[in-house]
Motif scaffolding. Structure first.
Motif, short mmCIF file in Angstrom:
data_model
loop_
_atom_site.label_atom_id
_atom_site.label_comp_id
_atom_site.label_asym_id
_atom_site.label_seq_id
_atom_site.Cartn_x
_atom_site.Cartn_y
_atom_site.Cartn_z
N TYR A 179 -18.08 -43.81 -42.11
CA TYR A 179 -16.83 -44.00 -42.85
C TYR A 179 -16.32 -45.44 -42.79
O TYR A 179 -15.89 -45.98 -43.80
CB TYR A 179 -15.74 -43.08 -42.28
N THR A 180 -16.37 -46.05 -41.59
CA THR A 180 -15.82 -47.41 -41.47
C THR A 180 -16.87 -48.47 -41.82
O THR A 180 -16.53 -49.62 -42.06
CB THR A 180 -15.33 -47.69 -40.04
N ASP B 175 -13.55 -48.75 -46.65
CA ASP B 175 -13.25 -48.14 -45.35
C ASP B 175 -12.72 -46.73 -45.61
O ASP B 175 -11.79 -46.55 -46.39
CB ASP B 175 -12.20 -48.99 -44.62
N GLY B 176 -13.36 -45.74 -45.00
CA GLY B 176 -12.91 -44.35 -45.16
C GLY B 176 -13.75 -43.54 -46.13
O GLY B 176 -13.59 -42.33 -46.20
#
Ligand SMILES: *[C@@H]1O[C@H](CO)[C@@H](O)[C@H](O)[C@H]1NC(C)=O
Ligand SMILES: *[C@@H]1O[C@H](CO)[C@@H](O)[C@H](O)[C@H]1NC(C)=O
Ligand SMILES: *[C@@H]1O[C@H](CO)[C@@H](O)[C@H](O)[C@H]1NC(C)=O
Ligand SMILES: *[C@@H]1O[C@H](CO)[C@@H](O)[C@H](O)[C@H]1NC(C)=O
Ligand SMILES: *[C@@H]1O[C@H](CO)[C@@H](O)[C@H](O)[C@H]1NC(C)=O
Ligand SMILES: *[C@@H]1O[C@H](CO)[C@@H](O)[C@H](O)[C@H]1NC(C)=O
Ligand SMILES: *[C@@H]1O[C@H](CO)[C@@H](O)[C@H](O)[C@H]1NC(C)=O
Length: 491
Positions: A155-156, A176-177
């Protein structure tokens, strides 16, 4: 007269373009750490209908071998040589390591680009990032969208707290995410949508299904599996399966299905400590038992001469290089120094393999106290026989081992239970892999002549001893010096 010579002139000028325009598109999916028993066409408890469909309609390679770890396997794939011949047999190249796939090697992408293909790398690289010239857009790829390291957060997109994510050479800071399977699927779709007159080669090296164990709830909720790691792993597989389905749907929508060859391969065996399963094969990723090196792979195309069958020709990941360049793209290739064989006719016609042996591993002994316990090891398959000599020595307390801190030499059940083999302090294992694919019967004591013969062959490979690189992490690579982004630091 005049117009005929003009036509001839135009034909001569256009010929190379026309021939490359007729070449098939190629999508080469490399699934990270996909185990022997992680897809439902292999009998898995995880349902992967879209991958199954391609495998079932295509050619399933059932005697196909990869290297035990990711960087070595990916170097073998992109350069067509055993990692030992590339100095890359030893281990994984992670960010900060000042080495990579030698610049004097010509990659599959270099060849295909020269042959008129547009070339795209998506996902994991893992073949060097200390200098820009080792990164994908300098290694034959027109575009790159992915990360340099062996693993990172899904995710990051960070490793050790720092960003490792690039669109070509630019850091990608605004995703990011977002789970990487969505991003890499979209990047592959973008490459398909960008198709011009030239055919494309897409190296689709998904992050899935390597650790860390992370999957969006929409997939996790569909996984009814009682083992916690396996359940998350299942979620990761379902996301991947959907991504591959989205890509094949796009090919269909664009009318490209008949002109595209899809190949899927794992890079090494499954990591059972993180939810994968190689059952009933012995061992794990990072071992040269079948669970580490016998890989999942298939080819799909509507134009295969024989399809929908299990192919049992001995094949190694280095074989894709001549198979793709000569067999699929129809280019001429100087095969001097290559370890791979062109398998295109073999698998299309179900004829005997030109390959009779595989050097699974040749990694000299090591002396430092690095964490990798798989040191000083060689393994060779010749015909039906396979010899392993060297580490890991499971009667020693060297560790940590990769399978839940246990010796990785045994059989890991789906529920995580490890069946440990008897201790074998001689560190010599001989198996008849044809009769005994699960490596239950160690035969070195009853067949010393085969042990000697295979040892001699290993020594012949080792006659020109090649230094296997594994320099320590260079502290100068610290991303803090580069705006908190992992960046080539030696230019
Ligand atoms: C995968 O495991 C299941 C049991 O969980 C087994 O039935 C199946 O045969 C295995 N697949 C292969 C290819 O051996
Ligand atoms: C590249 O250099 C390495 C190290 O010198 C050597 O082992 C390898 O054979 C070279 N490869 C080519 C294609 O010349
Ligand atoms: C990468 O950047 C290019 C422009 O440099 C852009 O056209 C493309 O859409 C970007 N790719 C992705 C997947 O975001
Ligand atoms: C597949 O496509 C659907 C529909 O556009 C989308 O909702 C889904 O997120 C895509 N899946 C992946 C893994 O990209
Ligand atoms: C493996 O380890 C055991 C226990 O330390 C030792 O006795 C044996 O000699 C080792 N085997 C080899 C081949 O080094
Ligand atoms: C795990 O599965 C194996 C094989 O089915 C079984 O023998 C073993 O008892 C199981 N272990 C646990 C802890 O459930
Ligand atoms: C290969 O050669 C090196 C250097 O001579 C030696 O240290 C190593 O033990 C050899 N490996 C094998 C498996 O013979």
């Amino acid at each position: 007269m005049c117009s005929i010579s003009l036509v001839l002139f135009l034909l001569a000028f256009l010929a190379p373009l026309v021939s490359s325009a007729n070449n098939p598109n190629i999508i080469l999916f490399v699934i990270d750490d996909l185990g022997w028993n992680d897809t439902s066409y292999q009998g898995s408890d995880i349902q992967t209908p879209n991958i199954d469909k391609l495998a079932e309609e295509g050619i399933r390679l059932k005697q196909y071998y990869v290297q035990p770890l990711c960087s070595p396997s990916r170097s073998a794939l992109l350069a067509g040589k055993y990692p030992y011949h590339l100095g890359l047999a030893h281990g994984v190249i992670t960010n900060g390591h000042p080495y990579g796939l030698g610049l004097n090697e010509t990659t599959i992408a270099d060849h295909l680009k020269k042959g008129g293909y547009s070339t795209h790398a998506v996902g994991k690289w893992d073949l060097g990032m200390h200098k820009w010239e080792f990164t994908p857009t300098y290694r034959g790829f027109d575009t790159f969208y992915g990360y340099y390291d062996a693993d990172e957060d899904y995710y990051t997109h960070k490793v050790g707290g720092y960003l490792d994510f690039r669109n070509n050479t630019d850091p990608v800071k605004d995703e990011d995410g977002t789970y990487s399977t969505f991003l890499f699927t979209k990047a592959i779709e973008d490459a398909i949508n960008a198709k011009s007159d030239s055919p494309f080669f897409i190296y689709g090296a998904y992050q899935s299904v390597h650790g860390p164990l992370e999957a969006p709830d929409i997939y996790l909720n569909k996984c009814n599996i009682p083992y916690p790691n396996r359940k998350i792993f299942c979620g990761m597989m379902l996301a991947l399966d959907e991504g591959i389905s989205n890509i094949t749907s796009l090919l269909q929508t664009k009318g490209l299905l008949d002109d595209t060859i899809i190949i899927l391969t794992t890079d090494n065996g499954g990591q059972t400590a993180l939810g994968s399963s190689n059952w009933p094969l012995r061992g794990n990723k990072a071992t040269v038992f079948e669970g580490g090196v016998r890989g999942i792979s298939f080819v799909w195309s509507t134009k295969l001469r024989k399809s929908n069958y299990d192919n049992n020709a001995m094949m190694h990941i280095t074989d894709w290089y001549p198979t793709i360049i000569e067999g699929i793209a129809g280019m001429t290739l100087d095969t001097k120094g290559l370890d791979g064989f062109n398998m295109w006719d073999t698998i299309n016609d179900d004829t005997p393999s030109p390959r009779t042996e595989i050097l699974h591993q040749l990694d000299p002994p090591r002396y430092d106290n690095e964490r990798n316990p798989f040191i000083g090891q060689a393994a060779l398959r010749q015909g039906d026989w396979k010899l392993i000599i060297g580490q890991p020595n499971c009667s020693e307390k060297i560790g940590p081992h990769l399978v839940g801190n246990k010796c990785p030499n045994g059989w890991v059940h789906l529920n995580g239970t490890i069946e440990e083999p008897e201790v074998n302090p001689s560190l010599t294992w001989l198996f008849n892999v044809k009769d005994d694919p699960n490596e239950r019967n160690e035969l070195s004591a009853s067949h010393p002549e085969i042990v000697s013969k295979l040892k001699e062959r290993i020594e012949a490979y080792n006659a020109t001893h090649i230094v296997q690189m594994s320099p320590p992490i260079d502290p100068r690579s610290d991303p803090k010096k580069f705006g908190n982004v992992w960046t080539p630091w030696l230019d």
